[in-house]
Design an enzyme around this catalytic site. Structure first.
Site, mmCIF file in Angstrom:
data_model
loop_
_atom_site.group_PDB
_atom_site.id
_atom_site.type_symbol
_atom_site.label_atom_id
_atom_site.label_comp_id
_atom_site.label_asym_id
_atom_site.label_seq_id
_atom_site.Cartn_x
_atom_site.Cartn_y
_atom_site.Cartn_z
ATOM 1 N N ILE A 125 0.699 -1.093 -0.054
ATOM 2 C CA ILE A 125 0.002 0.107 -0.071
ATOM 3 C C ILE A 125 0.758 1.082 -0.116
ATOM 4 O O ILE A 125 0.727 2.082 -0.991
ATOM 5 C CB ILE A 125 -0.943 0.235 1.254
ATOM 6 C CG1 ILE A 125 -1.972 -1.268 1.306
ATOM 7 C CG2 ILE A 125 -1.614 1.119 1.221
ATOM 8 C CD1 ILE A 125 -2.593 -1.450 0.106
ATOM 9 N N LYS A 136 4.730 11.377 -10.205
ATOM 10 C CA LYS A 136 3.711 12.716 -10.583
ATOM 11 C C LYS A 136 4.807 13.830 -10.392
ATOM 12 O O LYS A 136 4.597 14.621 -11.346
ATOM 13 C CB LYS A 136 2.489 12.686 -9.636
ATOM 14 C CG LYS A 136 1.818 13.946 -9.673
ATOM 15 C CD LYS A 136 0.568 14.183 -8.794
ATOM 16 C CE LYS A 136 -0.037 15.451 -9.082
ATOM 17 N NZ LYS A 136 -1.444 15.720 -8.230
ATOM 18 N N HIS A 296 5.645 -22.835 -39.453
ATOM 19 C CA HIS A 296 4.557 -22.091 -39.747
ATOM 20 C C HIS A 296 3.434 -22.212 -38.960
ATOM 21 O O HIS A 296 2.226 -22.074 -39.266
ATOM 22 C CB HIS A 296 4.290 -21.924 -41.121
ATOM 23 C CG HIS A 296 5.414 -21.552 -42.171
ATOM 24 N ND1 HIS A 296 6.379 -20.487 -41.761
ATOM 25 C CD2 HIS A 296 6.017 -22.125 -43.075
ATOM 26 C CE1 HIS A 296 7.079 -20.458 -43.004
ATOM 27 N NE2 HIS A 296 7.199 -21.391 -43.705
#
Length: 538
Positions: A125, A136, A296
């Protein structure tokens, strides 16, 4: 931006002491938490405990320690603003120019099989809060979430501080890191809670029953929002074609071809990864020793070992290769048992791009390593399969339950033509049915003695797939059995197989012309079973 104060709180201690040495040498004040502080202090460096900064002790078994204005104001203060600087001074809070945080090992804890309480305690947390705050405020703070970035931090200290471009780049990585972490936590809860059922109070509480479509999606086990997260492993030389840029990303906590360990050979290509994943799908489906050869993304040979084989995996490879040696040139091989010396002796004479197996005998590695271009990969046969598959389409994603054969039994098949198959024939039908799942639709697979002898794949109609399988098998078609991944819409495709001498057929059934198809099998005296399910693979 000079670094005078750093906040460090890490679960992964890799490179921590080297970073602490550099910070201390540069005169940076180090603020830290719990075991991180103890590790740095034990190395002889001065550390300020977070509790000294907050004036509040770590509490609730460490659940609360950094969630405090004295920490977050120091991270979030925009030092370009005089008002922010004034408020810090008024509050007697010092700013941080560097935040080094990595999160509790949630993914690793889940992967270890820990119980729910232990997993929940590893939901971080405070860590994500600090990471997001620092990211930020990257105009003022460098956020570092990976030990891989410690060297650039040390280099920045030597040149006087971090640059804005560097902090922007680190902020982008930080937000990606927390997004990935939250995705892992959400996936855990989705798996633990499971799909709610109609009338379930939990469904009502979450709003799943507030609208009909939402309720149906919830009851089907599909979350309202799907968030995908993967970490860049490395860029590739190119994509499917040379003009396409490409990279491989790995899903944290997953196990599969992206996590396979490479023992030898040049770097894997985009097409190598695609074919190797298809090879796993083909070979690792079987409980018996099995080998699949892929080209393939389609099998050109699949086989299980003969019961009396001396070297089971070498025998399975020999039998798989015999199906279509021409197409096997330049193919990818998957074996669900360790590659033995005997198998390696055969493979070394065949141009092969990749061999993937749970392990390689030392002699096998030595033999195959003599070929510098072949790639040797290991992945446990019991790797954790994805329970959901995701495919990108323009503008969105398709999500479905993974197709598979968990708990497979042919006891539920319905005999619709001919006599009950004897034990050997039924074993071949079971093998062919399982092997057909790895073949691109429309899929027709002919088998004999636990090995494919002809494969028709990827055609736009089932008749062409039948012709292709028969042509590939040649004389081996006579006496073989056939599996079709979906029903025969007409009897014409089946007739191609009957004319070639196929003696038994397994298919889903469900066509409006099933009667015509069954009648053709009955007229030819051929055994036919309906499975009631199909295995399209687009």
């Amino acid at each position: 931006m000079p670094v005078t104060r750093a906040l460090i709180s890490v679960s992964d201690k890799t490179g921590l002491l080297e970073l602490a040495d550099a910070l201390a040498a540069a005169g940076v004040e180090i603020v830290s938490t719990g075991s991180t502080a103890s590790t740095i202090r034990d190395a002889g460096h001065a550390v300020t405990d977070v509790s000294s900064v907050t004036g509040f002790p770590e509490s609730l078994d460490g659940r609360v320690k950094t969630l405090h204005p004295a920490v977050h104001a120091g991270i979030l203060a925009d030092l370009r603003l005089e008002s922010h600087e004034a408020q810090l001074a008024e509050l007697d809070i010092a700013a941080f120019e560097l935040v080094v945080v990595n999160l509790y090992p949630f993914v690793e804890t889940v992967a270890s099989g820990a119980d729910a309480p232990t997993v929940i305690e590893n939901v971080d947390i405070g860590g994500p809060a600090m990471v997001r705050a620092a990211a930020k405020n990257h105009a003022n703070v460098a956020i570092v979430v990976s030990p891989a970035n410690y060297p650039q931090v040390v280099e920045s200290l030597g040149r006087g501080g971090t640059t804005l471009a560097q902090r922007q780049r680190l902020a982008g990585e930080a937000f990606a890191h927390t997004a990935s972490y939250d995705t892992a936590v959400a996936a855990y809860f989705a798996a633990e809670v499971g799909a709610p059922v109609e009338g379930d109070a939990a469904a009502t509480a979450t709003g799943a029953s507030s609208a009909g479509s939402d309720a149906q999606e919830a009851r089907a086990g599909f979350d309202p929002v799907v968030t995908l997260s993967a970490e860049l492993q490395h860029t590739l030389r190119y994509g499917e074609n040379a003009h396409q840029a490409a990279a491989i990303y790995a899903t944290p906590g997953a196990s599969g071809i992206a996590q396979a360990e490479q023992l030898h050979g040049k770097e894997m290509s985009y097409n190598n990864y695609v074919d190797a994943d298809a090879a796993l799908r083909a070979a690792y489906d079987f409980a018996e020793p099995a080998v699949a050869i892929i080209k393939h993304a389609n099998p050109c040979g699949i086989a299980v070992a003969s019961p009396d084989a001396v070297d089971a995996i070498a025998d399975a490879h020999r039998r798989a290769h015999a199906c279509d040696p021409v197409s096997a040139f330049g193919g990818v091989i998957a074996a669900n048992r360790p590659v033995t010396r005997a198998m390696a002796e055969t493979v070394k004479d065949i141009f092969t791009e990749v061999v993937i197996a749970p392990a390689f005998e030392p002699e096998a590695v030595e033999i195959l390593s003599a070929k510098k271009n072949i790639r040797l990969l290991t992945l446990p046969a019991d790797y954790a399969r994805d329970v959901r598959e995701v495919k990108q389409i323009s503008g969105g994603l398709l999500v479905q339950d993974a197709d598979g054969f968990d708990g497979f039994s042919s006891s539920g098949w319905t005999l619709v033509a001919g006599d009950e198959a004897d034990a050997a024939t039924r074993a071949d039908l079971e093998f062919a049915w399982k092997a057909s799942r790895a073949v691109k639709s429309n899929a027709i697979l002919l088998a004999s003695g636990g090995a494919s002898v002809g494969v028709g794949m990827g055609q736009v109609n089932r008749v062409d797939s039948c012709h292709l399988a028969v042509d590939r098998a040649g004389e081996r078609a006579r006496g073989s059995v056939a599996a079709s991944d979906a029903f025969f819409p007409f009897a014409d495709g089946l007739q191609v197989l009957l004319d070639a001498g196929v003696t038994a057929v397994v298919q889903p059934g469900g066509s409006i012309r099933d009667d015509e198809v069954v009648a053709a099998a009955t007229a030819a005296g051929v055994t036919m079973y309906f499975t009631g399910e199909r295995h399209f693979f687009h």
